[in-house]
Motif scaffolding. Sequence first.
Motif, PDB file in Angstrom:
ATOM      1  N   THR A  35      -4.129   0.031   4.809  1.00 29.12           N
ATOM      2  CA  THR A  35      -4.197   1.233   6.001  1.00 29.12           C
ATOM      3  C   THR A  35      -2.782   0.736   6.774  1.00 29.12           C
ATOM      4  O   THR A  35      -2.637   1.351   7.294  1.00 29.12           O
ATOM      5  N   SER A  36      -2.071  -0.372   6.902  1.00 34.81           N
ATOM      6  CA  SER A  36      -1.077  -0.419   7.759  1.00 34.81           C
ATOM      7  C   SER A  36       0.156  -0.478   6.247  1.00 34.81           C
ATOM      8  O   SER A  36       0.772  -0.150   7.424  1.00 34.81           O
ATOM      9  N   VAL A  37      -0.160   0.012   5.548  1.00 33.26           N
ATOM     10  CA  VAL A  37       1.062   0.132   4.584  1.00 33.26           C
ATOM     11  C   VAL A  37       1.298   1.462   4.507  1.00 33.26           C
ATOM     12  O   VAL A  37       0.419   1.970   3.588  1.00 33.26           O
ATOM     13  N   GLN A  38       2.793   2.323   4.763  1.00 36.98           N
ATOM     14  CA  GLN A  38       2.645   3.060   4.261  1.00 36.98           C
ATOM     15  C   GLN A  38       4.612   3.283   3.051  1.00 36.98           C
ATOM     16  O   GLN A  38       5.279   2.627   2.460  1.00 36.98           O
ATOM     17  N   PHE A  39       2.975   3.428   2.238  1.00 36.28           N
ATOM     18  CA  PHE A  39       4.332   3.543   1.034  1.00 36.28           C
ATOM     19  C   PHE A  39       5.165   4.598   0.293  1.00 36.28           C
ATOM     20  O   PHE A  39       4.556   6.264   0.771  1.00 36.28           O
ATOM     21  N   ASP A  40       6.240   3.784   0.532  1.00 30.75           N
ATOM     22  CA  ASP A  40       7.237   5.087   1.497  1.00 30.75           C
ATOM     23  C   ASP A  40       8.383   4.607   0.412  1.00 30.75           C
ATOM     24  O   ASP A  40       8.937   3.191  -0.198  1.00 30.75           O
ATOM     25  N   ALA A  41       8.864   5.970  -0.681  1.00 28.45           N
ATOM     26  CA  ALA A  41      10.503   5.306  -1.733  1.00 28.45           C
ATOM     27  C   ALA A  41      10.776   4.755  -1.162  1.00 28.45           C
ATOM     28  O   ALA A  41      11.845   3.693  -1.760  1.00 28.45           O
ATOM     29  N   LYS A  42      11.531   4.912   0.184  1.00 30.91           N
ATOM     30  CA  LYS A  42      12.261   4.282   0.772  1.00 30.91           C
ATOM     31  C   LYS A  42      12.331   3.279   1.399  1.00 30.91           C
ATOM     32  O   LYS A  42      13.847   2.170   1.121  1.00 30.91           O
ATOM     33  N   ASP A  43      11.532   2.344   1.191  1.00 31.74           N
ATOM     34  CA  ASP A  43      10.889   1.356   1.708  1.00 31.74           C
ATOM     35  C   ASP A  43      10.681   0.446   0.782  1.00 31.74           C
ATOM     36  O   ASP A  43      10.703  -0.657   0.268  1.00 31.74           O
ATOM     37  N   ASN A  44      10.686   1.303  -0.946  1.00 31.18           N
ATOM     38  CA  ASN A  44      10.033   0.515  -2.109  1.00 31.18           C
ATOM     39  C   ASN A  44       9.401   0.024  -2.184  1.00 31.18           C
ATOM     40  O   ASN A  44       9.140  -0.918  -3.292  1.00 31.18           O
ATOM     41  N   ILE A  45       8.652   0.363  -1.504  1.00 31.62           N
ATOM     42  CA  ILE A  45       7.227  -0.295  -1.890  1.00 31.62           C
ATOM     43  C   ILE A  45       6.534   1.430  -2.487  1.00 31.62           C
ATOM     44  O   ILE A  45       5.801   2.211  -2.599  1.00 31.62           O
ATOM     45  N   LYS A  46       6.107   1.048  -4.455  1.00 30.14           N
ATOM     46  CA  LYS A  46       5.876   1.468  -5.221  1.00 30.14           C
ATOM     47  C   LYS A  46       4.133   0.926  -5.704  1.00 30.14           C
ATOM     48  O   LYS A  46       4.221  -0.057  -6.659  1.00 30.14           O
ATOM     49  N   PRO A  47       3.035   1.623  -5.290  1.00 33.36           N
ATOM     50  CA  PRO A  47       2.318   0.849  -5.300  1.00 33.36           C
ATOM     51  C   PRO A  47       1.998   1.140  -6.798  1.00 33.36           C
ATOM     52  O   PRO A  47       1.215   0.413  -7.347  1.00 33.36           O
ATOM     53  N   ALA A  48       1.910   1.577  -7.776  1.00 32.79           N
ATOM     54  CA  ALA A  48       1.477   2.067  -9.353  1.00 32.79           C
ATOM     55  C   ALA A  48       2.676   0.798  -9.964  1.00 32.79           C
ATOM     56  O   ALA A  48       1.983   0.104 -10.823  1.00 32.79           O
ATOM     57  N   ALA A  49       3.825   0.394  -9.495  1.00 35.48           N
ATOM     58  CA  ALA A  49       5.043  -1.276  -9.925  1.00 35.48           C
ATOM     59  C   ALA A  49       4.012  -2.323  -9.929  1.00 35.48           C
ATOM     60  O   ALA A  49       3.374  -3.403 -10.891  1.00 35.48           O
ATOM     61  N   ILE A  50       3.263  -2.489  -8.047  1.00 34.72           N
ATOM     62  CA  ILE A  50       2.949  -3.429  -7.864  1.00 34.72           C
ATOM     63  C   ILE A  50       1.206  -3.540  -8.861  1.00 34.72           C
ATOM     64  O   ILE A  50       1.022  -5.245  -9.037  1.00 34.72           O
ATOM     65  N   ILE A  51       0.694  -2.224  -9.283  1.00 34.15           N
ATOM     66  CA  ILE A  51      -0.495  -2.350  -9.650  1.00 34.15           C
ATOM     67  C   ILE A  51      -0.417  -2.945 -10.632  1.00 34.15           C
ATOM     68  O   ILE A  51      -1.219  -3.539 -11.437  1.00 34.15           O
ATOM     69  N   HIS A  52       0.426  -2.850 -12.072  1.00 36.86           N
ATOM     70  CA  HIS A  52       1.142  -3.038 -13.383  1.00 36.86           C
ATOM     71  C   HIS A  52       1.619  -4.100 -13.437  1.00 36.86           C
ATOM     72  O   HIS A  52       1.070  -5.316 -14.375  1.00 36.86           O
ATOM     73  N   GLU A  53       2.242  -4.185 -12.405  1.00 34.58           N
ATOM     74  CA  GLU A  53       2.927  -6.028 -12.485  1.00 34.58           C
ATOM     75  C   GLU A  53       2.240  -7.031 -11.523  1.00 34.58           C
ATOM     76  O   GLU A  53       2.570  -8.711 -12.150  1.00 34.58           O
TER      77      GLU A  53
END
Length: 94
Positions: A35-53
């Motif tokens: 709830t404290s993470v803003q999933f934003d491409a500009k911040d390079n936070i990509k949840p699908a990649a994190i879940i996958h890898e």
Amino acid sequence: GEHLYQKNCAFRHAADGIGRNWIGSFLEPNATDLTSVQFDAKDNIKPAAIIHEGIDETSMPAWKNVLSAPDTDAVTTYIVRVFAHTADLQAQRR
């Protein structure tokens, strides 16, 4: 996505995404408060990649051998829809 999150992720990140449940409190580093993470491409936070890898040197494992691509997409959609909205609301309050 919600069912997969509750089945596979909630034990670590809690049902509400804050990561402060019984198991999450024993992890080092602690589970991410979604709830404290803003999933934003500009911040390079990509949840699908994190879940996958997964994330090296943390308690976040790779799920690539457990979840199919459609399941990963469903969990990602759920996390972004439910928890990114919470992070956006928290950012607006500041």
